[in-house]
Scaffold this motif. Structure first.
Motif, PDB file in Angstrom:
ATOM      1  N   ASN A 111      -4.902  -0.723  15.552  1.00 46.18           N
ATOM      2  CA  ASN A 111      -5.947  -0.691  16.418  1.00 46.18           C
ATOM      3  C   ASN A 111      -6.637  -1.895  16.059  1.00 46.18           C
ATOM      4  O   ASN A 111      -7.727  -1.969  15.365  1.00 46.18           O
ATOM      5  N   PRO A 112      -6.508  -3.153  16.883  1.00 44.68           N
ATOM      6  CA  PRO A 112      -7.273  -4.483  16.672  1.00 44.68           C
ATOM      7  C   PRO A 112      -8.808  -4.304  16.454  1.00 44.68           C
ATOM      8  O   PRO A 112      -9.432  -4.936  15.924  1.00 44.68           O
ATOM      9  N   GLN A 113      -9.389  -3.377  17.494  1.00 50.57           N
ATOM     10  CA  GLN A 113     -10.794  -3.335  17.794  1.00 50.57           C
ATOM     11  C   GLN A 113     -11.442  -2.720  16.582  1.00 50.57           C
ATOM     12  O   GLN A 113     -12.405  -3.215  16.316  1.00 50.57           O
ATOM     13  N   LEU A 114     -10.856  -1.904  15.937  1.00 55.20           N
ATOM     14  CA  LEU A 114     -11.431  -1.068  14.908  1.00 55.20           C
ATOM     15  C   LEU A 114     -11.116  -1.494  13.572  1.00 55.20           C
ATOM     16  O   LEU A 114     -11.696  -1.053  12.415  1.00 55.20           O
ATOM     17  N   ASN A 115      -9.755  -2.380  13.607  1.00 53.28           N
ATOM     18  CA  ASN A 115      -9.375  -2.952  12.279  1.00 53.28           C
ATOM     19  C   ASN A 115      -8.622  -1.922  11.633  1.00 53.28           C
ATOM     20  O   ASN A 115      -9.098  -1.801  10.300  1.00 53.28           O
ATOM     21  N   GLN A 116      -8.113  -0.970  12.275  1.00 56.93           N
ATOM     22  CA  GLN A 116      -7.554   0.472  11.585  1.00 56.93           C
ATOM     23  C   GLN A 116      -5.981   0.279  11.749  1.00 56.93           C
ATOM     24  O   GLN A 116      -5.310  -0.108  12.813  1.00 56.93           O
ATOM     25  N   VAL A 117      -5.073   0.752  10.920  1.00 57.37           N
ATOM     26  CA  VAL A 117      -3.591   1.068  10.858  1.00 57.37           C
ATOM     27  C   VAL A 117      -3.389   2.765  10.926  1.00 57.37           C
ATOM     28  O   VAL A 117      -3.825   3.147  10.023  1.00 57.37           O
ATOM     29  N   TYR A 118      -2.375   2.933  11.789  1.00 55.84           N
ATOM     30  CA  TYR A 118      -2.225   4.453  11.867  1.00 55.84           C
ATOM     31  C   TYR A 118      -0.619   4.526  11.237  1.00 55.84           C
ATOM     32  O   TYR A 118       0.296   3.693  11.767  1.00 55.84           O
ATOM     33  N   THR A 177      -5.888  11.253   5.415  1.00 57.58           N
ATOM     34  CA  THR A 177      -4.573  11.752   5.664  1.00 57.58           C
ATOM     35  C   THR A 177      -4.697  12.919   6.418  1.00 57.58           C
ATOM     36  O   THR A 177      -5.635  13.969   5.928  1.00 57.58           O
ATOM     37  N   ILE A 178      -3.820  13.244   7.531  1.00 60.05           N
ATOM     38  CA  ILE A 178      -4.034  14.233   8.324  1.00 60.05           C
ATOM     39  C   ILE A 178      -2.744  15.004   8.003  1.00 60.05           C
ATOM     40  O   ILE A 178      -1.899  14.354   8.854  1.00 60.05           O
ATOM     41  N   PRO A 179      -2.450  16.222   7.508  1.00 58.71           N
ATOM     42  CA  PRO A 179      -1.170  16.933   7.211  1.00 58.71           C
ATOM     43  C   PRO A 179      -0.528  17.147   8.565  1.00 58.71           C
ATOM     44  O   PRO A 179      -1.317  17.665   9.244  1.00 58.71           O
ATOM     45  N   LYS A 180       0.743  16.659   8.758  1.00 60.97           N
ATOM     46  CA  LYS A 180       1.610  17.304   9.611  1.00 60.97           C
ATOM     47  C   LYS A 180       3.045  17.109   9.525  1.00 60.97           C
ATOM     48  O   LYS A 180       3.357  16.225   8.634  1.00 60.97           O
ATOM     49  N   ASN A 181       3.767  18.028   9.992  1.00 59.59           N
ATOM     50  CA  ASN A 181       5.052  17.909   9.897  1.00 59.59           C
ATOM     51  C   ASN A 181       5.883  17.192  10.577  1.00 59.59           C
ATOM     52  O   ASN A 181       6.021  16.914  11.663  1.00 59.59           O
ATOM     53  N   THR A 213       4.140   9.359   8.499  1.00 58.86           N
ATOM     54  CA  THR A 213       4.956   9.652   7.569  1.00 58.86           C
ATOM     55  C   THR A 213       5.481  10.810   7.596  1.00 58.86           C
ATOM     56  O   THR A 213       5.365  11.845   8.390  1.00 58.86           O
ATOM     57  N   ASP A 214       6.566  11.227   6.538  1.00 62.75           N
ATOM     58  CA  ASP A 214       7.281  12.490   6.600  1.00 62.75           C
ATOM     59  C   ASP A 214       6.254  13.716   6.349  1.00 62.75           C
ATOM     60  O   ASP A 214       6.420  14.850   6.669  1.00 62.75           O
ATOM     61  N   ALA A 215       5.209  13.430   5.937  1.00 63.52           N
ATOM     62  CA  ALA A 215       4.078  14.604   5.394  1.00 63.52           C
ATOM     63  C   ALA A 215       2.946  14.478   6.156  1.00 63.52           C
ATOM     64  O   ALA A 215       2.077  15.415   5.846  1.00 63.52           O
ATOM     65  N   GLY A 216       2.535  13.816   7.128  1.00 62.98           N
ATOM     66  CA  GLY A 216       1.458  13.415   7.825  1.00 62.98           C
ATOM     67  C   GLY A 216       1.122  12.183   8.219  1.00 62.98           C
ATOM     68  O   GLY A 216       1.824  11.072   8.001  1.00 62.98           O
ATOM     69  N   VAL A 217       0.010  12.043   9.235  1.00 64.53           N
ATOM     70  CA  VAL A 217      -0.496  10.658   9.611  1.00 64.53           C
ATOM     71  C   VAL A 217      -1.578  10.280   8.530  1.00 64.53           C
ATOM     72  O   VAL A 217      -2.238  10.887   8.032  1.00 64.53           O
ATOM     73  N   GLN A 218      -1.546   8.976   8.112  1.00 66.12           N
ATOM     74  CA  GLN A 218      -2.355   8.319   7.282  1.00 66.12           C
ATOM     75  C   GLN A 218      -2.977   7.127   7.892  1.00 66.12           C
ATOM     76  O   GLN A 218      -2.494   6.476   9.024  1.00 66.12           O
ATOM     77  N   ILE A 219      -4.332   6.855   7.947  1.00 65.25           N
ATOM     78  CA  ILE A 219      -5.198   6.062   8.373  1.00 65.25           C
ATOM     79  C   ILE A 219      -5.585   4.952   7.294  1.00 65.25           C
ATOM     80  O   ILE A 219      -6.144   5.311   6.298  1.00 65.25           O
ATOM     81  N   MET A 220      -5.382   3.594   7.509  1.00 62.00           N
ATOM     82  CA  MET A 220      -5.721   2.734   6.404  1.00 62.00           C
ATOM     83  C   MET A 220      -6.872   1.742   7.166  1.00 62.00           C
ATOM     84  O   MET A 220      -6.610   1.307   8.247  1.00 62.00           O
ATOM     85  N   ASP A 221      -7.534   1.356   6.360  1.00 62.33           N
ATOM     86  CA  ASP A 221      -8.677   0.469   6.559  1.00 62.33           C
ATOM     87  C   ASP A 221      -7.956  -0.929   6.780  1.00 62.33           C
ATOM     88  O   ASP A 221      -7.494  -1.290   5.601  1.00 62.33           O
ATOM     89  N   GLY A 222      -8.123  -1.733   7.668  1.00 59.92           N
ATOM     90  CA  GLY A 222      -7.370  -2.984   7.720  1.00 59.92           C
ATOM     91  C   GLY A 222      -8.184  -4.012   7.068  1.00 59.92           C
ATOM     92  O   GLY A 222      -7.755  -5.306   6.852  1.00 59.92           O
ATOM     93  N   VAL A 282       0.864  -1.204  -0.074  1.00 55.39           N
ATOM     94  CA  VAL A 282       0.102  -0.183   0.032  1.00 55.39           C
ATOM     95  C   VAL A 282       0.820   1.367   0.055  1.00 55.39           C
ATOM     96  O   VAL A 282       1.714   1.424   1.024  1.00 55.39           O
ATOM     97  N   LYS A 283       0.810   2.201  -1.029  1.00 60.02           N
ATOM     98  CA  LYS A 283       1.617   3.354  -1.262  1.00 60.02           C
ATOM     99  C   LYS A 283       1.128   4.394  -0.122  1.00 60.02           C
ATOM    100  O   LYS A 283      -0.113   4.391   0.214  1.00 60.02           O
TER     101      LYS A 283
END
Length: 482
Positions: free
Chosen positions: A412-419, A439-443, A422-431, A400-401
């Motif tokens: 998060n096993p309960q929600l089956n999500q992956v956080y 995608t939440i931009p953050k330095n 990255t260098d450009a922000g936080v990304q949330i992946m559906d497990g 997954v790019k």
């Protein structure tokens, strides 16, 4: 009297009659059957101001040789914007980003998708937004927040200053900061000093212990040299009160720390020594190390099976090592740990492996409910950053790019999500689908953790001296455009 001559009627063939009736029914069925239409939808439960949420398109028929352009418009493009997308020739699906401005909370915007069809939705943006807490900055220095752990009630985060021109040098010793998870405010007068460049932290709520791995820095002063492990006692009556009870000197090259709360064993990855350091959590004494095939970086543990998963990278080896080590702990004799070790190579393209193109795996996370392993890959040198998903039961591998170099990962096993940090922000992946949904931009959010009790995500910046809190999205809420 007139007479009439009649022709005899041939007897009816019952099989021919049945075929005729079936044909008529089929034609009637086709006339009343719904014609397939294009589906446009998005993760409504992930909508939040200051973030980018993923939508998807599923065409009724494959795109023509020149591809199919989908044009998007917004009733207020200053609040919500979607760039046009093209479904590639022969394909039926594509994704698109819904970019939501920081000041869009409480707004309602109409979005329209047009091609040889028109689909529309009314997007209501909730009031919640990611919160940011400043832990401290200093002119001329990066303010690093890299280690984050939580026991549910409090969040523990490391904080230190490193020189912008030389990140290996610090202003002073680092600190461990205590944050109230209910108010998302620092608890006053609870910071404690650790050592130089604290970069990783683990918590054992069963023994009320915190473990802070300090990287150290090159300096002639003995107190600066080499890595160390600060072992900190959490006050049993007030978990905001901390006390360092000992500090173990480990030498240079230590990278990450994890604790198995069930066995009370602490593990530290020793990159230069190609090993895992083992510490008895009851005595704070170091046991014999576990030797690895190559240089380790990030580490995680499956407490149920007593198995360690370790990212390994050695670009100077021949051939290059770019892999995951699975370390099954089978027993202990004295201070020795018995193990079975398996290595799984990581590739940019699992179907066409090329060992000369390392993805640079740096961190790992494990979902015990799915038996899936998630590997954060930094990429670089023409190799795209990504997350490698390994189904440990079938050994099926999915890539997954990510938006930028992936440096930290939590699950998060309960929600089956992956956080993913990255260098450009936080990304949330559906497990479930292995799809990036938000995608939440953050330095440079290089530190990341999840509170499974409150489903709050925490991300620390490697430069800004901040920690961000945001709620995990509800990915079960999907809106289909009409």
């Amino acid at each position: 009297m007139a007479s009439y001559r009649t022709q005899p009627i041939d007897p009816i063939d019952p099989l021919a009659l049945q075929a005729c009736v079936s044909l008529l029914l089929l034609q009637s069925d086709r006339r009343t059957q719904a014609i397939p239409s294009t589906v446009v939808k998005h993760y409504a439960g992930a909508i939040q101001a200051g973030t980018t949420t993923t939508g998807s398109i599923e065409l009724a028929a494959p795109a023509p040789p020149e591809g199919k352009i989908i044009r998007f418009t917004s009733s207020d493009s200053t609040l919500v914007r979607i760039p046009n997308v093209t479904v590639p020739a022969g394909e039926t699906t594509a994704t698109f980003p819904i970019q939501i401005a920081d000041n869009a909370a409480n707004a309602t915007v109409t979005l329209t998708a047009t091609s040889d069809f028109t689909k529309q939705t009314s997007l209501s943006i909730p009031a919640r937004t990611p919160q940011t807490l400043l832990l401290g900055t200093k002119a001329g220095f990066n303010a690093d927040v890299l280690g984050i752990a939580t026991n549910g009630r409090y969040v523990y985060a490391t904080h230190y200053y490193s020189k912008i021109e030389n990140p290996n040098e610090s202003f002073d010793k680092g600190e461990l900061v205590v944050i109230d998870s209910t108010t998302f405010q620092e608890v006053p007068n609870t910071r404690i000093s650790v050592s130089y460049q604290p970069r990783s932290v683990a918590v054992n709520p069963l023994t009320q212990r915190l473990y802070v791995l300090n990287r150290g820095e090159p300096n002639p002063e003995p107190d600066h040299q080499g890595s160390s492990l600060s072992i900190i006692e959490i006050n049993p009556t007030d978990a905001s009160k901390l006390r360092e009870i000992t500090r173990l000197k480990l030498g240079i090259g230590q990278i990450d720390v994890i604790v198995n709360t069930q066995t009370n064993r602490v593990y530290v990855t020793d990159n230069l020594g190609k090993r895992i350091r083992v510490i008895n959590g009851a005595t704070n004494q170091e046991l014999q190390s576990i030797q690895l095939p190559s240089r380790p970086l990030g580490i995680t543990v499956d407490e149920k099976t007593n198995t360690l998963y370790v990212a390994m990278l050695d670009r100077n080896a021949n051939p290059i090592v770019n892999a995951i080590a699975i370390v099954k702990i089978t027993g202990e004799t004295g201070d020795q740990t018995q193990t079975q070790i398996e290595t799984i190579p990581i590739h940019e393209d699992p179907e066409n492996p090329d060992p000369t193109r390392p993805t640079q795996p740096v961190d790992v996370a494990f979902n015990p409910d799915l038996n899936h392993l998630y590997v954060a890959n930094l990429g670089g040198g023409g190799i795209p950053p990504c997350v490698t998903v390994i189904n440990l039961a079938t050994r099926e591998v999915t890539t997954v790019k990510t938006i930028a170099g992936a440096r930290a990962i939590a699950v998060n096993p309960q929600l089956n999500q992956v956080y993913i940090g990255t260098d450009a922000g936080v990304q949330i992946m559906d497990g479930v689908t292995n799809t990036i949904v938000s995608t939440i931009p953050k330095n440079a959010p290089w530190g990341i953790a999840i509170n499974p009790t409150t489903n709050q995500i925490y991300a620390g910046s490697a430069t800004e001296g901040t920690i961000m809190q945001l709620a995990a999205p509800d990915l079960s809420i999907i809106t289909q455009w009409t």
